[in-house]
Write a protein that holds these residues in place. Structure first.
Motif, PDB file in Angstrom:
ATOM      1  N   ALA A  75       0.836  -1.211   0.000  1.00 30.52           N
ATOM      2  CA  ALA A  75       0.000   0.000   0.000  1.00 30.52           C
ATOM      3  C   ALA A  75       0.869   1.259   0.000  1.00 30.52           C
ATOM      4  O   ALA A  75       0.541   2.242  -0.674  1.00 30.52           O
ATOM      5  N   ARG A  76       1.967   1.242   0.739  1.00 28.89           N
ATOM      6  CA  ARG A  76       2.875   2.393   0.739  1.00 28.89           C
ATOM      7  C   ARG A  76       3.509   2.589  -0.629  1.00 28.89           C
ATOM      8  O   ARG A  76       3.625   3.722  -1.117  1.00 28.89           O
ATOM      9  N   ARG A  77       3.915   1.483  -1.272  1.00 27.83           N
ATOM     10  CA  ARG A  77       4.486   1.585  -2.622  1.00 27.83           C
ATOM     11  C   ARG A  77       3.435   2.101  -3.602  1.00 27.83           C
ATOM     12  O   ARG A  77       3.736   2.912  -4.485  1.00 27.83           O
ATOM     13  N   HIS A  78       2.215   1.623  -3.448  1.00 31.57           N
ATOM     14  CA  HIS A  78       1.126   2.067  -4.316  1.00 31.57           C
ATOM     15  C   HIS A  78       0.892   3.565  -4.145  1.00 31.57           C
ATOM     16  O   HIS A  78       0.720   4.286  -5.140  1.00 31.57           O
ATOM     17  N   TRP A  79       0.874   4.037  -2.915  1.00 34.65           N
ATOM     18  CA  TRP A  79       0.691   5.478  -2.664  1.00 34.65           C
ATOM     19  C   TRP A  79       1.771   6.281  -3.380  1.00 34.65           C
ATOM     20  O   TRP A  79       1.488   7.303  -4.010  1.00 34.65           O
ATOM     21  N   LYS A  80       2.997   5.822  -3.313  1.00 33.20           N
ATOM     22  CA  LYS A  80       4.103   6.522  -3.973  1.00 33.20           C
ATOM     23  C   LYS A  80       3.936   6.513  -5.484  1.00 33.20           C
ATOM     24  O   LYS A  80       4.127   7.528  -6.158  1.00 33.20           O
ATOM     25  N   ARG A  81       3.541   5.359  -6.037  1.00 31.58           N
ATOM     26  CA  ARG A  81       3.361   5.245  -7.492  1.00 31.58           C
ATOM     27  C   ARG A  81       2.227   6.127  -7.998  1.00 31.58           C
ATOM     28  O   ARG A  81       2.241   6.574  -9.143  1.00 31.58           O
ATOM     29  N   MET A  82       1.243   6.380  -7.163  1.00 28.66           N
ATOM     30  CA  MET A  82       0.063   7.128  -7.590  1.00 28.66           C
ATOM     31  C   MET A  82       0.220   8.649  -7.464  1.00 28.66           C
ATOM     32  O   MET A  82      -0.726   9.393  -7.689  1.00 28.66           O
ATOM     33  N   GLY A  83       1.409   9.135  -7.133  1.00 31.41           N
ATOM     34  CA  GLY A  83       1.613  10.564  -6.931  1.00 31.41           C
ATOM     35  C   GLY A  83       1.242  11.406  -8.137  1.00 31.41           C
ATOM     36  O   GLY A  83       0.682  12.503  -8.007  1.00 31.41           O
ATOM     37  N   PHE A  84       1.531  10.910  -9.325  1.00 31.23           N
ATOM     38  CA  PHE A  84       1.215  11.647 -10.561  1.00 31.23           C
ATOM     39  C   PHE A  84      -0.288  11.869 -10.700  1.00 31.23           C
ATOM     40  O   PHE A  84      -0.748  12.959 -11.052  1.00 31.23           O
ATOM     41  N   TYR A  85      -1.073  10.846 -10.383  1.00 33.26           N
ATOM     42  CA  TYR A  85      -2.527  10.942 -10.529  1.00 33.26           C
ATOM     43  C   TYR A  85      -3.121  11.866  -9.456  1.00 33.26           C
ATOM     44  O   TYR A  85      -4.098  12.571  -9.715  1.00 33.26           O
ATOM     45  N   ARG A  86      -2.513  11.863  -8.271  1.00 31.71           N
ATOM     46  CA  ARG A  86      -2.970  12.806  -7.244  1.00 31.71           C
ATOM     47  C   ARG A  86      -2.676  14.240  -7.667  1.00 31.71           C
ATOM     48  O   ARG A  86      -3.479  15.155  -7.406  1.00 31.71           O
ATOM     49  N   LEU A  87      -1.548  14.454  -8.318  1.00 30.05           N
ATOM     50  CA  LEU A  87      -1.211  15.782  -8.828  1.00 30.05           C
ATOM     51  C   LEU A  87      -2.252  16.248  -9.839  1.00 30.05           C
ATOM     52  O   LEU A  87      -2.722  17.395  -9.793  1.00 30.05           O
ATOM     53  N   LEU A  88      -2.638  15.364 -10.750  1.00 26.40           N
ATOM     54  CA  LEU A  88      -3.647  15.732 -11.747  1.00 26.40           C
ATOM     55  C   LEU A  88      -4.988  16.018 -11.070  1.00 26.40           C
ATOM     56  O   LEU A  88      -5.714  16.927 -11.483  1.00 26.40           O
ATOM     57  N   GLY A  89      -5.330  15.245 -10.053  1.00 27.48           N
ATOM     58  CA  GLY A  89      -6.566  15.499  -9.320  1.00 27.48           C
ATOM     59  C   GLY A  89      -6.535  16.853  -8.626  1.00 27.48           C
ATOM     60  O   GLY A  89      -7.545  17.566  -8.579  1.00 27.48           O
ATOM     61  N   GLY A 146      -3.085   2.689 -14.021  1.00 24.11           N
ATOM     62  CA  GLY A 146      -2.168   3.229 -13.015  1.00 24.11           C
ATOM     63  C   GLY A 146      -0.733   2.844 -13.274  1.00 24.11           C
ATOM     64  O   GLY A 146       0.077   2.773 -12.345  1.00 24.11           O
ATOM     65  N   THR A 147      -0.380   2.614 -14.555  1.00 31.77           N
ATOM     66  CA  THR A 147       0.981   2.186 -14.901  1.00 31.77           C
ATOM     67  C   THR A 147       1.627   3.142 -15.905  1.00 31.77           C
ATOM     68  O   THR A 147       2.417   2.723 -16.745  1.00 31.77           O
ATOM     69  N   SER A 148       1.282   4.426 -15.811  1.00 30.70           N
ATOM     70  CA  SER A 148       1.831   5.409 -16.756  1.00 30.70           C
ATOM     71  C   SER A 148       3.352   5.429 -16.712  1.00 30.70           C
ATOM     72  O   SER A 148       3.968   5.410 -15.634  1.00 30.70           O
ATOM     73  N   ARG A 149       3.954   5.472 -17.889  1.00 30.65           N
ATOM     74  CA  ARG A 149       5.405   5.581 -18.000  1.00 30.65           C
ATOM     75  C   ARG A 149       5.826   7.033 -17.791  1.00 30.65           C
ATOM     76  O   ARG A 149       5.010   7.948 -17.842  1.00 30.65           O
ATOM     77  N   PHE A 150       7.126   7.221 -17.599  1.00 28.28           N
ATOM     78  CA  PHE A 150       7.641   8.582 -17.445  1.00 28.28           C
ATOM     79  C   PHE A 150       7.321   9.418 -18.678  1.00 28.28           C
ATOM     80  O   PHE A 150       6.905  10.581 -18.570  1.00 28.28           O
ATOM     81  N   THR A 151       7.464   8.813 -19.864  1.00 25.81           N
ATOM     82  CA  THR A 151       7.163   9.555 -21.091  1.00 25.81           C
ATOM     83  C   THR A 151       5.675   9.866 -21.214  1.00 25.81           C
ATOM     84  O   THR A 151       5.294  10.895 -21.758  1.00 25.81           O
ATOM     85  N   ASP A 152       4.816   8.968 -20.687  1.00 25.09           N
ATOM     86  CA  ASP A 152       3.373   9.251 -20.663  1.00 25.09           C
ATOM     87  C   ASP A 152       3.091  10.495 -19.835  1.00 25.09           C
ATOM     88  O   ASP A 152       2.308  11.367 -20.229  1.00 25.09           O
ATOM     89  N   LYS A 153       3.721  10.570 -18.680  1.00 27.37           N
ATOM     90  CA  LYS A 153       3.481  11.688 -17.774  1.00 27.37           C
ATOM     91  C   LYS A 153       3.922  13.002 -18.413  1.00 27.37           C
ATOM     92  O   LYS A 153       3.225  14.023 -18.313  1.00 27.37           O
ATOM     93  N   LEU A 154       5.066  12.952 -19.083  1.00 29.39           N
ATOM     94  CA  LEU A 154       5.529  14.157 -19.772  1.00 29.39           C
ATOM     95  C   LEU A 154       4.532  14.580 -20.842  1.00 29.39           C
ATOM     96  O   LEU A 154       4.241  15.768 -21.004  1.00 29.39           O
ATOM     97  N   ARG A 155       4.011  13.594 -21.572  1.00 26.92           N
ATOM     98  CA  ARG A 155       3.087  13.912 -22.661  1.00 26.92           C
ATOM     99  C   ARG A 155       1.785  14.506 -22.113  1.00 26.92           C
ATOM    100  O   ARG A 155       1.213  15.430 -22.710  1.00 26.92           O
TER     101      ARG A 155
END
Length: 404
Positions: free
Chosen positions: A315-329, A362-371
């Motif tokens: 769950a802690r790893r998941h929270w860290k991975r989901m940071g990008f989506y929380r930013l968009l929210g 919930g598996t966006s790549r770094f390049t996805d996030k940039l795009r």
């Protein structure tokens, strides 16, 4: 003989708890399980949907035995001035079909419904009627409960299952129809509205009115009226044969450690939405629930304390991975005018299909996030920066009490 009632007791017979029980039945049939649900039926009254690409081969295998709606010829999205058909395969599962398979495949004495829990600990579950279920491992899957430690907004929705006298003629799902009035029902503050349409059969439709809202107000009368208006606009007439409503958190930030501590019971495994194991922006839970269920089945012999530590670490790893989506929210709720929030999604759905599918999984790549973040922003830059630097409102739902 141990004198225990079962090896593993699962509290909460929703999606997460049910899938854990099913994964154990399939992969560890030697382990005895009790699935304990306070409501009258496993799964409640819900519909869960996902993209076929969201699941691993093992996850697809776990879900294969459910009777579900399947569309392999793509889906549509609609926005003011823009429409698109995408190719991805889509799936949807109704709670009655979820419950039916669990009842078929679990042991006869595995499912307890109408069993409200008074308290639990690492080795037992005490029901409200005084009955005690003892177990080597206890798993708490009772669902998301607000503590004030997380921040964000809400996804508020009402869905209606319609049966039409004549074939309705809709061949593919409409995952997001935002070409609708964006005015939120009173009491919700600002909101982004869209309608979700699933053709479940030639004469069956599921139509859901959804709002990304600042407040968790669910006005059944207003949402029902909106569905009536939508059906009239698309020329659909039918008799309602079912409905569902819901209020889900859209998590933008907060103190995840404090949230976990508020729900932690020593030695008890915390799983599902209660553990924060959700997609924070879309509220999609099924792919994550499938992955966690398989993970628990893989290490089902671990003592409860060790299994609890394993899933908490996940769950802690998941929270860290989901940071990008929380930013968009954060930008959705804090930087965009409510009536213009649809522009964020309209721009997003112009991107490549693989990127869109990875986003939902919930598996966006770094390049996805940039795009996603590159190019002309759909919200004013100053407001986006201000939203990121500001503190979002705590997720506190006055209509709910935190389960004990």
């Amino acid at each position: 003989m141990t004198g225990r009632t079962c090896d593993i007791a699962i509290v909460g017979g929703g999606l997460s708890g049910g899938l854990i029980a099913l994964a154990l039945a399939r992969h560890r049939p030697d382990i005895t399980v009790r699935l304990i649900e306070a409501g009258p039926a496993i799964g409640g009254n819900h519909r869960w949907s996902w993209f076929a690409s969201d699941l691993s081969p093992d996850g697809t295998s776990l879900m294969e035995g459910f009777r579900k709606a399947k569309w392999d010829d793509g889906y549509h999205v609609r926005f003011p001035g823009y429409r698109r058909k995408l190719r991805g395969a889509y799936r949807s599962l109704a709670s009655e079909d979820f419950a039916a398979r669990l009842q078929r495949e679990l042991a006869d004495d595995a499912i307890l419904t109408g069993a409200e829990v008074a308290k639990l600990d690492a080795g037992s579950v005490t029901l409200r009627d005084g009955a005690i279920i003892t177990a080597r491992t206890v798993i708490d899957c009772r669902g998301f409960a607000t503590t004030g430690d997380l921040t964000g907004g809400w996804q508020v929705f009402m869905g209606r299952h319609l049966r039409t006298a004549e074939p309705h003629g809709i061949a593919r799902p409409v995952i997001m129809d935002a070409a609708v009035d964006q005015l939120a029902p009173s009491g919700n503050g600002g909101a982004y509205r869209f309608v979700y349409v699933l053709p479940l059969g030639a004469h069956d439709l599921f139509i859901e009115d959804t709002y990304y809202a600042d407040k968790p107000t669910l006005d059944r009368s207003a949402l029902s009226g909106r569905i009536d208006q939508y059906c009239h606009a698309i020329g659909i007439k039918g008799e309602p044969v079912g409905f569902e409503t819901g209020v889900l958190p859209v998590i933008t930030g907060g103190d995840f450690g404090a949230y976990t501590e508020a729900h932690r019971t020593p030695g008890v495994v915390l799983a599902g939405a209660r553990a924060g194991l959700v997609h924070p922006l879309t509220s999609y839970t099924l792919p994550i629930a499938v992955r966690v269920a398989l993970s628990i089945a893989e290490d089902a012999d671990l003592p409860g304390e060790q299994l609890a530590a394993k899933i908490e670490a996940e769950a802690r790893r998941h929270w860290k991975r989901m940071g990008f989506y929380r930013l968009l929210g954060t930008m959705l709720f804090g930087a965009a005018d409510p009536a213009q929030r649809y522009r964020i999604f309209s721009r997003f759905y112009r991107l490549r299909e693989g990127l869109i599918e990875r986003f939902y999984a919930g598996t966006s790549r770094f390049t996805d996030k940039l795009r996603v973040l590159a190019g002309k922003p759909p919200v004013p830059v100053r407001r986006a920066i201000s939203a990121i630097l500001s503190e979002s409102p705590p997720l506190l739902d006055p209509t709910r009490k935190t389960p004990q």
